[in-house]
Design a protein around this motif. Sequence first.
Motif, short mmCIF file in Angstrom:
data_model
loop_
_atom_site.label_atom_id
_atom_site.label_comp_id
_atom_site.label_asym_id
_atom_site.label_seq_id
_atom_site.Cartn_x
_atom_site.Cartn_y
_atom_site.Cartn_z
N PHE A 220 -4.55 -7.15 5.74
CA PHE A 220 -4.46 -7.54 4.35
C PHE A 220 -3.17 -8.31 4.08
CE2 PHE A 220 -6.80 -3.64 4.74
CZ PHE A 220 -7.97 -3.94 4.06
N ALA A 221 -3.21 -9.12 3.04
CA ALA A 221 -2.02 -9.81 2.55
C ALA A 221 -2.09 -9.77 1.03
CB ALA A 221 -1.97 -11.24 3.04
N GLY A 222 -0.92 -9.86 0.41
CA GLY A 222 -0.92 -9.83 -1.05
C GLY A 222 0.47 -9.90 -1.62
N ASN A 223 0.60 -9.42 -2.84
CA ASN A 223 1.85 -9.48 -3.59
C ASN A 223 2.36 -8.07 -3.85
OD1 ASN A 223 3.08 -9.38 -6.57
ND2 ASN A 223 3.68 -11.25 -5.53
N ALA A 224 3.65 -7.85 -3.61
CA ALA A 224 4.29 -6.56 -3.88
C ALA A 224 5.36 -6.76 -4.95
CB ALA A 224 4.92 -5.99 -2.62
N ASP B 198 7.57 -9.96 -3.95
CA ASP B 198 7.51 -10.48 -2.59
C ASP B 198 6.08 -10.47 -2.05
OD1 ASP B 198 10.33 -10.85 -2.14
OD2 ASP B 198 10.50 -8.67 -2.07
N THR B 199 5.90 -11.13 -0.92
CA THR B 199 4.63 -11.14 -0.20
C THR B 199 4.60 -9.95 0.75
OG1 THR B 199 4.57 -13.53 -0.31
CG2 THR B 199 3.16 -12.49 1.33
N HIS B 200 3.45 -9.31 0.89
CA HIS B 200 3.34 -8.21 1.85
C HIS B 200 2.14 -8.42 2.77
CE1 HIS B 200 -0.17 -5.85 0.51
NE2 HIS B 200 0.15 -6.28 -0.70
N TYR B 201 2.23 -7.82 3.95
CA TYR B 201 1.17 -7.85 4.96
C TYR B 201 0.91 -6.41 5.39
CZ TYR B 201 2.89 -12.60 4.95
OH TYR B 201 3.30 -13.83 4.55
N SER B 202 -0.36 -6.03 5.53
CA SER B 202 -0.71 -4.65 5.87
C SER B 202 -1.71 -4.60 7.01
CB SER B 202 -1.33 -3.94 4.66
OG SER B 202 -0.43 -3.87 3.60
N PHE B 203 -1.62 -3.51 7.76
CA PHE B 203 -2.58 -3.19 8.81
C PHE B 203 -3.05 -1.77 8.57
CE2 PHE B 203 -3.35 -1.23 12.98
CZ PHE B 203 -4.42 -2.02 13.39
N THR B 204 -4.36 -1.55 8.52
CA THR B 204 -4.93 -0.24 8.19
C THR B 204 -5.87 0.24 9.29
OG1 THR B 204 -4.84 -0.69 5.83
CG2 THR B 204 -6.38 0.99 6.53
#
Length: 181
Positions: free
Chosen positions: A26-30, A49-55
Amino acid sequence: MKKIALCLLLVSGLMAAENKDYFGFFAGNADYRLKTSALGVTTRDNMDDTHYSFTLGHYYENSRISGTYTYVDGGVDNFNSNYSFSFAYDFILPVVKDQFSLYAGPVVGYTRLTDGEINLSGINYGGQAGVIVKVINNIELEAGYRFVMGTGNDKVNVSGIDFNLESEYMKTWYAGANIRF
């Protein structure tokens, strides 16, 4: 050889039907909210900021459990070390059978938020909600919103003045894809 190939095909078909593990990117805004207090004056600052996630997670009949690692790209002006680990349990409401679902549930985790001698790391807790859209058999798109309260705080002395810093909350919007296996 044909029997082995047939057995492997049968077993892999059964595993795909029963096993509902998944991973997602995922990517998005934090958006972080920080509170600073000094000499009786309190200010609040937001970092966007921009964030990147791995689930990694597992689906059940009408719910799922997951663990997520999130990295927030701090940019030039914001905290230089910012990531979190969190665990979530989502209740899933199928709107269109096997095609479109809504989800919501609690989240708890740990956020590391540091910059030089400032350390606002701590436990976070809150909730998340979103939508899941099935694209093909094992691939789905997901978009959601997460709100977590922070518990991190620190005290910094600048020129003889004590500044109390607190992490109040983090809001994130995200979109990405899940792959079921």
